[in-house]
Design an enzyme around this catalytic site. Structure first.
Site, PDB file in Angstrom:
ATOM      1  N   CYS A  33      -1.039   5.619  -9.564  1.00 43.35           N
ATOM      2  CA  CYS A  33      -2.346   5.138  -9.097  1.00 43.35           C
ATOM      3  C   CYS A  33      -2.457   5.196  -7.580  1.00 43.35           C
ATOM      4  O   CYS A  33      -3.539   5.000  -7.033  1.00 43.35           O
ATOM      5  CB  CYS A  33      -2.597   3.715  -9.585  1.00 43.35           C
ATOM      6  SG  CYS A  33      -1.375   2.546  -8.995  1.00 43.35           S
ATOM      7  N   CYS A 103       0.442  -3.315 -12.810  1.00 38.95           N
ATOM      8  CA  CYS A 103       0.175  -3.662 -11.402  1.00 38.95           C
ATOM      9  C   CYS A 103       1.090  -4.797 -10.944  1.00 38.95           C
ATOM     10  O   CYS A 103       1.480  -4.857  -9.773  1.00 38.95           O
ATOM     11  CB  CYS A 103      -1.282  -4.089 -11.221  1.00 38.95           C
ATOM     12  SG  CYS A 103      -2.462  -2.959 -11.970  1.00 38.95           S
TER      13      CYS A 103
HETATM   14 FE1  FES Z   1      -2.289   0.605  -9.223  1.00 39.75          FE
HETATM   15 FE2  FES Z   1      -3.109  -1.709 -10.108  1.00 39.75          FE
HETATM   16  S1  FES Z   1      -3.969   0.230 -10.523  1.00 39.75           S
HETATM   17  S2  FES Z   1      -1.379  -1.307  -8.943  1.00 39.75           S
END
Ligand code: FES
Length: 147
Positions: A33, A103
């Protein structure tokens, strides 16, 4: 979908910032991400975490879990801090939606990375602390299945 506590820690994150000459600094990212977190620890001669600050370039859940994680480790010994898992952080926040569980791993791993840095700087070994990953995306699937 988010608990009130998550929203509170996201909107008013605790302990944001950095510590100059910190005893230990840990930076961890998730290549999937692109989110990054850095944690600074100020540890006294009795191995108690006197202060902790963080900076997170990441999603709301990453900010909220970092904030709660810093609250949980403040005032604790390095061994108590080592035992604080992402699960404990999530429980303290009254849970996270399943897609956001990963996360919370950033906060746990960044604390471990900061403790690792502290141990290296002081030439000590912290029992039970394994070398942290700099990218938590490796092995993420296995960890996520555990919850
Ligand atoms: Fe990357 Fe939450 S989407 S840490």
């Amino acid at each position: 979908m988010y608990s009130e506590k998550v929203m509170d820690h996201f909107q008013n994150p605790r302990n944001v910032g950095e510590i100059e000459n910190a005893s230990g600094v840990g930076t961890v990212g998730n290549a999937k991400c692109g989110d990054i977190m850095r944690i600074y620890l100020d540890i006294d001669e009795n191995e108690i975490i006197q202060d902790v600050k963080f900076k997170t370039f990441g999603c709301g859940a990453a900010v909220a879990t970092s904030s709660m994680a810093t609250e949980l480790v403040k005032g604790k010994s390095i061994y108590e801090a080592l035992k604080i898992t992402n699960k404990a952080v999530m429980e303290a926040l009254d849970g996270l939606p399943p897609v956001k569980v990963h996360c919370s791993l950033l906060a746990e791993e960044a604390i471990h990375a900061a403790l690792w840095d502290y141990a290296e700087k002081h030439g000590i070994r912290i029992e039970g602390l394994e070398k942290p990953k700099s990218d938590i995306h490796e092995g993420e699937e296995e960890e996520a299945e555990a919850y």
